[in-house]
Design a protein around this motif. Structure first.
Motif, PDB file in Angstrom:
ATOM      1  N   THR A  47      34.997  24.792  48.538  1.00 28.14           N
ATOM      2  CA  THR A  47      35.060  24.272  47.169  1.00 28.14           C
ATOM      3  C   THR A  47      34.213  23.012  47.110  1.00 28.14           C
ATOM      4  O   THR A  47      34.415  22.090  47.897  1.00 28.14           O
ATOM      5  N   PRO A  48      33.263  22.980  46.212  1.00 26.61           N
ATOM      6  CA  PRO A  48      32.335  21.842  46.151  1.00 26.61           C
ATOM      7  C   PRO A  48      33.055  20.549  45.831  1.00 26.61           C
ATOM      8  O   PRO A  48      34.020  20.535  45.060  1.00 26.61           O
ATOM      9  N   ASN A  49      32.592  19.503  46.406  1.00 26.37           N
ATOM     10  CA  ASN A  49      33.166  18.186  46.129  1.00 26.37           C
ATOM     11  C   ASN A  49      32.694  17.702  44.754  1.00 26.37           C
ATOM     12  O   ASN A  49      31.514  17.473  44.541  1.00 26.37           O
TER      13      ASN A  49
ATOM     14  N   GLU B 111      41.525  24.843  42.844  1.00 21.26           N
ATOM     15  CA  GLU B 111      40.501  23.858  42.530  1.00 21.26           C
ATOM     16  C   GLU B 111      40.801  22.517  43.218  1.00 21.26           C
ATOM     17  O   GLU B 111      39.893  21.726  43.491  1.00 21.26           O
ATOM     18  N   PHE B 112      42.056  22.274  43.480  1.00 26.09           N
ATOM     19  CA  PHE B 112      42.434  20.985  44.036  1.00 26.09           C
ATOM     20  C   PHE B 112      42.051  20.838  45.496  1.00 26.09           C
ATOM     21  O   PHE B 112      42.157  19.760  46.074  1.00 26.09           O
ATOM     22  N   GLN B 113      41.649  21.928  46.107  1.00 25.92           N
ATOM     23  CA  GLN B 113      41.172  21.842  47.486  1.00 25.92           C
ATOM     24  C   GLN B 113      39.913  20.973  47.552  1.00 25.92           C
ATOM     25  O   GLN B 113      39.528  20.506  48.612  1.00 25.92           O
ATOM     26  N   SER B 114      39.283  20.815  46.414  1.00 25.77           N
ATOM     27  CA  SER B 114      38.003  20.113  46.380  1.00 25.77           C
ATOM     28  C   SER B 114      38.133  18.615  46.585  1.00 25.77           C
ATOM     29  O   SER B 114      37.152  17.929  46.789  1.00 25.77           O
ATOM     30  N   GLY B 115      39.340  18.107  46.498  1.00 23.87           N
ATOM     31  CA  GLY B 115      39.500  16.667  46.623  1.00 23.87           C
ATOM     32  C   GLY B 115      39.350  15.931  45.308  1.00 23.87           C
ATOM     33  O   GLY B 115      39.168  14.721  45.282  1.00 23.87           O
ATOM     34  N   ARG B 116      39.418  16.668  44.228  1.00 24.50           N
ATOM     35  CA  ARG B 116      39.289  16.010  42.930  1.00 24.50           C
ATOM     36  C   ARG B 116      40.441  15.041  42.687  1.00 24.50           C
ATOM     37  O   ARG B 116      40.273  14.029  42.020  1.00 24.50           O
ATOM     38  N   VAL B 117      41.601  15.395  43.196  1.00 24.60           N
ATOM     39  CA  VAL B 117      42.757  14.526  42.999  1.00 24.60           C
ATOM     40  C   VAL B 117      43.373  14.136  44.346  1.00 24.60           C
ATOM     41  O   VAL B 117      43.197  14.827  45.341  1.00 24.60           O
ATOM     42  N   ASP B 118      44.086  13.026  44.316  1.00 22.69           N
ATOM     43  CA  ASP B 118      44.737  12.551  45.537  1.00 22.69           C
ATOM     44  C   ASP B 118      46.132  13.127  45.700  1.00 22.69           C
ATOM     45  O   ASP B 118      46.700  13.096  46.793  1.00 22.69           O
ATOM     46  N   GLY B 119      46.677  13.604  44.608  1.00 18.54           N
ATOM     47  CA  GLY B 119      48.036  14.122  44.675  1.00 18.54           C
ATOM     48  C   GLY B 119      48.362  14.942  43.444  1.00 18.54           C
ATOM     49  O   GLY B 119      47.644  14.897  42.444  1.00 18.54           O
TER      50      GLY B 119
END
Lengths: 335, 335
Positions: A47-49, B111-119
């Motif tokens: 999944t793209p950052n 989608e959250f695997q992407s690191g968009r959110v911290d929690g």
DNA sequence: ACATTTTTCGAAAACGGTTTCGTAAAAAAA
DNA sequence: TTTTTTTACGAAACCGTTTTCGAAAAATGT
């Protein structure tokens, strides 16, 4: 940690550039390698950052929705409308609440200078008299569209409902139903919607040759206990009104409560019309005559207009005002 | 476009490193230069690019709130609680709606695997039977806390209300008020809250030696017209129930409507208790006996727990379950 | 006076993608 | 066959911060 383009590149003996292009289906990449890349990406759960790509592309694929509060059912429903189109467009929505505080609204808007969001949907706070903070963020090139509570002196797209007309019609309905002394229960006097509704009310009085004294308009606050008291005092007076326009949803409960406590019959003693989206209007006794705003529609088209400006480079959010009519549903409380 | 660290550096003849450190009040920088930097930053209205810093720091200062919908007043209020603590902590909140769809919930979580959110703060959809998508994101190291609608087989922090007890108490109240045939109007059978409430109801019947037939539990859907019909058919039967537990807010309106249409008196013919946060409970006729969940509190503590785990490196979201009691408010509909 | 520590700053390498531009090989055109 | 064009890919710069590490300058100690 998570798998990155570099990992894919290493495994396939390709460059990161190639991977990146393959993932976006670029014409520069052969169908065979595209497929290999896609397969591996799916297999490794790539999944793209979003932060890396937002940084480089200078666009975040996210919008901000700033609201006074989500207490009102109007905003609850509007959020659904906004989210539904945002999701379809692949956008993310950040939500901010001003809690009707001007300072907070300023602070939130200022943060948007950072480029965190690509666009803004806003319904201003009840304290917002000055609109410099909004003009500023627009001047910085940020697309912004108002919905419901707008700033009239800011030139940008606005999605509103026909506050004047619906209030005018509501008032006329009360008059036709026999009311002689109609009181308008107002909310924040800084609010565009409140003023439009008030004007519609005043115009209706004028058109029907009813005198309008200053006592006809009663200011309510955001304090529910205070509102109860205000309405209580109003309805206890000997020359109490025989009709009420509750200009916002939260005034419905105190009105019904006070009438009950004072043993006033609705609609016998007082007829009531309320601006509200509450489904419970159907089951009140008497059933409540309402002006309901098209909340979902308003949220949806506000988002749609915003996305149009985000997608077309040279599309400008001019002073286009979209008016979506409210609907007056006549029920027992005003007959 | 907007002013960046490099611009400040150029104007002050300093390096970007120094500016960056000065802005975060690093001990490496002398007080004098710090002040110069701060002054210029304010003067030029510098706002750091969140994407650059999130990319570098590998933390986004944003959390996700995923909800079924914002229609229910519970979630509206909960959002206020969540946002209030997020704002204080300097966090941003992304909102996602599943619209009660499992596929959508899966897509969002992925989608959250992407690191968009911290929690993540989540209240699962009514269709969520399988919890692999949630376990997966947790396994990837993402802090996640459930509130209200939880997955019982996922080990992480949960903020819930005492569904069993409050339902038990509500049912006992109906029994003490004289009900012999109490029907539980259920919602999604996949939902933890529904099942707990149902169990509390069943236990109350058992403890009071009331027989429970399968007819006692009626499944409602998310289709409001369908629900009306279901309840209508239920109350038209000759051996109709004399007590109703509406396990979710949206069932209140059809219950009152049907009683009105069938000329059934509440509480004379049927006594009603509803799980709801609607303020309008006060002004229904009769006033509605409610089980109200501490929505604001639940949102607030869910966020608080999440932030605790975000701030303490080694703090683990274990199976700690926080139970915040609902309150049963007895009014006329069940006396 | 010299050695040592502390202060204060800068160069440069990240973070993880995107995009421009160059180029070798293959295909097409001459 | 030679020339031109097209195809398919890679090197490297870039987005704007943060952070490590090194190093000059200043302060302190002996």
């Amino acid at each position: 940690m998570s798998v990155k383009i570099k990992d894919l590149a290493k495994q396939l003996n390709l460059s990161v550039a190639t991977i990146s292009k393959a993932l976006k289906d670029s014409y520069e990449i052969s169908p065979e390698t595209k497929q290999k890349v896609l397969e591996l990406a799916k297999k490794l759960n790539y999944t793209p950052n979003p932060y890396a790509s937002s940084l480089r592309k200078r666009s975040s694929k996210t919008i901000a929705v700033v609201l006074p509060e989500v207490a009102d059912s109007f905003f609850s429903i509007a959020i659904n409308g906004i989210e539904s189109v945002a999701y379809d467009k692949g956008y993310h929505v950040l939500i901010y609440l001003t809690h009707e505080s001007f300072e907070r609204e300023e602070a939130i808007l200022k943060e948007f200078q950072s480029g965190r969001v690509d666009g803004i949907l806003i319904s201003v706070s009840g304290e917002t008299i000055n609109s410099d903070h909004i003009k500023e963020v627009i001047a910085a090139g940020m697309p912004l569209v108002f919905f419901d509570r707008v700033c009239e002196d800011v030139e940008t797209a606005k999605i509103i409902t026909d506050d004047f007309e619906s209030s005018y019609n509501a008032t006329c309905h009360l008059i036709k139903a026999g009311c002689k002394k109609i009181t308008y229960l107002s909310t924040s006097s800084a609010l565009s919607i409140n003023n439009k509704r008030m004007e519609g009310y005043i115009q209706a009085l004028a058109d029907n040759e009813l005198k309008k004294t200053s006592e006809n308009i009663v200011s309510c606050t955001s304090d529910s206990i205070g509102n109860y008291k205000i309405i209580y005092d109003l309805l206890k007076k000997k020359n109490r009104p025989d009709g009420l326009i509750a200009s916002v949803e939260k005034l419905t409960t105190p009105v019904y409560l006070v009438c009950d406590h004072l043993d006033l019959s609705i609609p016998g003693d007082v007829k009531v019309i309320s601006f509200t989206n509450l489904q419970a209007a159907l089951i009140l006794t008497p059933t409540l005559t309402t002006v309901t705003q098209p909340a979902f529609e308003m949220g949806k088209t506000a988002a749609t207009v915003l996305f149009k400006s985000l997608e077309k480079r040279n599309y400008h959010l001019n002073k286009e005002i979209t008016v979506i009519p409210s609907v007056l549903t006549i029920r027992d409380s005003a007959t």
